[in-house]
Design an enzyme around this catalytic site. Sequence first.
Site, short mmCIF file in Angstrom:
data_model
loop_
_atom_site.label_atom_id
_atom_site.label_comp_id
_atom_site.label_asym_id
_atom_site.label_seq_id
_atom_site.Cartn_x
_atom_site.Cartn_y
_atom_site.Cartn_z
N HIS A 136 46.24 40.20 46.33
CA HIS A 136 47.52 40.26 45.63
C HIS A 136 48.23 41.55 45.99
CE1 HIS A 136 50.40 40.58 42.26
NE2 HIS A 136 50.38 39.27 42.31
N ASP B 242 46.60 31.83 41.64
CA ASP B 242 46.70 30.58 42.38
C ASP B 242 45.34 29.98 42.73
OD1 ASP B 242 49.58 30.48 42.59
OD2 ASP B 242 49.43 32.15 43.99
#
Length: 451
Positions: free
Chosen positions: A326, A387
Amino acid sequence: MKDEFMMYKLSETVKVTSKISTELFEKFNVKRGLRNADHTGVLVGLTNIGDVVGYDRLDDGTLQPVAGKLLYRGIDIDDLAHCAQKEHRSGFEEVIYLLLSGALPDEDALRQFSRMLCESMALEKQTKIAIIDLEGQDIMNILARTVLEMYNYDPDPDDTSRDNLMRQSLELISKFPAIIAYAYNILRHSAKGQSLHIRHPNDNVSIAENFLYMVKGSQGYTDLDVRVLDLALILHAEHGGGNNSTFAVRVTSSTGTDTYSSIAAGIGSLKGPLHGGANLQVGRMITHLKDVIKDWTNAQEIDDYFAKMLAKEVYDRKGLIYGIGHAVYTVSDPRAVLLKEMAKDLAKEKGRDAEFAFMQLLEERAIHSITHRKNAKTKKQVCANVDFYSGFVYDMIGLPKEVYTPLFAMSRIVGWCAHRIEELNFDDRRIIRPAYKNISSPVAFTPLKQR
């Protein structure tokens, strides 16, 4: 044939006109992707709405990875999610109130606010007709076009006063679930030849339950399905002003444009596979791994295959493990942690414990493989992002893949509206206008007959 040749000729020019040396970006100190050299985001604004924490900056300027935190108006997302679960109630409506107003509602205010959203969810006749006319293969496109169409039915669409912005925000937030559900059911009918089900939203139920009802019918979901979807909506509602779609909304809002145009820009941004569409990439990867990994409990087999993926030898040959890493989070993504907690319970209910265990092992080995790979460009600590588990959760709930990214929009519309309101209510408003340096040399004009 001539047209095809012309298109090819024009396309070939792009090879030259779009080529810019990476060295020039370094020479002119260009912050590519609005990122600093240490991969942190370039500071371009201030906000009171949300905060994303993945590291501490030490006195010497270095970054210290820390467990991730996501704060809504200063309140930890863990507290918002766990409190709603403990009290056996939906939490998304409370989050909407918090992000828009800046404060938590009391019981009476929350009850009235939830009822107002529920009563506003039903679509007007002209919006229903618009969705039918806009039938297509991608619900995100239908959503964006429907939002733009709603401009025509707004009695005062261009008014950017606080009262009107709040009215428009609540209208859009309440109607997104119905728009997405209608669009999916029409897509299901027109593209797949299945029965057309148009279900009107129920009164006095949560947004999460209403969405499941409109998509799947009253017998198509369990109480746990509702709770998990409600959690997913809470987790996706806001993620600071720097995420791509929220920044797109703030950039367009800074021009003074109408709410519908600005929100449509956010939808267009979110649709991208590097943003809201990422969970679909994770889903495709997991499906592939289920097929190629013979023993779902064998860490070495998984490590060997991930090594080939990172070396661009197998799968899509892009050298990526989707759902891992991320831009901000390092040690952990708090959204992934919370969703993983509920995914375990959901997997047990659905009889998919083996798949959940496989997902956990994939997460563990992916992080290990990325961290220990040879010739890595960066040694940044990585973690599973939201996700990684969201697509798996949606699949267990029984939601179709066509609504995965629209679900993200159904939640993130809250953050978009909050940031738009904030952007338009600064005391010293300015249009957002960064700079691009032109590196081409002057070229003398050549008359047409001399070319």
